[in-house]
Write an enzyme that holds these catalytic residues in place. Structure first.
Site, PDB file in Angstrom:
ATOM      1  CG  ASN A  24     -20.408  36.097  17.358  1.00 33.62           C
ATOM      2  OD1 ASN A  24     -19.962  36.521  18.426  1.00 33.62           O
ATOM      3  ND2 ASN A  24     -20.878  34.860  17.249  1.00 33.62           N
TER       4      ASN A  24
ATOM      5  CB  ALA B 228     -19.598  41.595  22.246  1.00 34.20           C
TER       6      ALA B 228
ATOM      7  CB  CYS C 230     -23.746  35.863  22.896  1.00 35.95           C
ATOM      8  SG  CYS C 230     -23.237  34.922  24.353  1.00 35.95           S
TER       9      CYS C 230
ATOM     10  CE1 TYR D  72     -15.656  36.323  30.529  1.00 32.45           C
ATOM     11  CE2 TYR D  72     -15.464  36.098  28.136  1.00 32.45           C
ATOM     12  CZ  TYR D  72     -16.221  36.039  29.299  1.00 32.45           C
ATOM     13  OH  TYR D  72     -17.545  35.704  29.226  1.00 32.45           O
TER      14      TYR D  72
END
Length: 264
Positions: free
Chosen positions: A177, A168, A146, A209
């Protein structure tokens, strides 16, 4: 870290509904950038508490060139469990590409060692780049990278880093991250006798999400605290010699953790 909250709010207000590999569904925007001046504090999210131990051990695991979760499990880190096979293997993921990139003529390239050498020998080079995205091996990875590519930049005695993150996961992944690459920048700066400059985070598909929307709204109601400080053991002068005990986090005040499911 108001910048992070601004990204989250922007995606909630302006994002497009999209399907995704996991079947969960997302709200997404394409292209976003955040800049963190490391002299002003360590960019560790304060609007929900993060598991700093996992962030540090995962980074050390990458730097080791490891691709089996045994090291992580031995240190109480479970963030890769869902993707590992029955033997704990993940295929040629980050550590393999950072430390043992296989070339077409059969050679193995240690990108991290090459990076350190390049910064020391030719700090003004525009080639201080490490890539985890290897098209020839993506299909063998448990999860394609990713955070795919990062570049270092030296100016005025300071070392800055820019990360390109193709995918992301704003609620769960991005805070990890940001902290991980900020820490890597500090480590590389120390071993190259430089001061930490900026960490620049650049995102491609920046998404929430659909089963994280409520948690995102909850987090947006919280006011950020001042950033903490990360102290590195000044005696460590070799990137590959850092251990967990060489990091001390000071002044970390954060709101309570917010649970959210991982999309696998």
């Amino acid at each position: 870290m108001q910048q992070y909250l601004d990204l989250m709010r922007h995606v909630l207000e302006h994002g497009d509904r999209k399907t995704d590999r996991t079947g969960t569904g997302t709200v997404s925007v394409f292209g976003w950038q955040m800049r963190f001046r490391l002299a002003e504090g360590f960019p560790l999210l304060t609007t929900k508490k993060l598991h700093t131990r996992s962030i540090i051990h995962e980074l050390l695991w990458f730097i080791r060139g490891d691709t089996n979760i045994r090291y992580l499990k031995d240190h109480g880190v479970s963030i890769w469990d869902e993707w590992a096979d029955e033997n704990g293997d993940l295929g040629p993921v980050y550590g393999k590409q950072w430390r043992r990139w296989e070339t077409a003529d059969g050679r193995s390239v240690d990108q991290l060692a090459q990076l350190i050498d390049g910064i020391k020998r030719n700090p003004d080079s525009r080639r201080h780049i490490v890539s985890a995205w290897n098209p020839g091996e993506v299909g063998s990875m448990a999860l394609p990278p990713c955070h795919a590519l990062f570049q270092f930049y030296v100016a005025g005695g300071r070392l800055s880093c820019q990360l390109y993150q193709r995918s992301a996961d704003i609620f769960l992944g991005v805070p990890f991250n940001i902290a991980s690459y900020a820490l890597l920048t500090m480590m590389v700066a120390q071993v190259c006798d430089l001061e930490p400059g900026d960490f620049v985070w650049t995102g491609g598909d920046c998404h929430l999400y659909l089963n994280h929307l409520q948690q995102a709204e909850e987090q947006l109601q919280r006011t950020p605290y001042p950033l903490p400080r990360m102290i590195l053991n000044p005696e460590v002068r070799d990137l590959f010699a850092f251990r967990f005990e060489d990091f001390t986090l000071e002044g970390y005040t954060a709101h309570p953790h917010i649970k959210a499911p991982v999309a696998v």
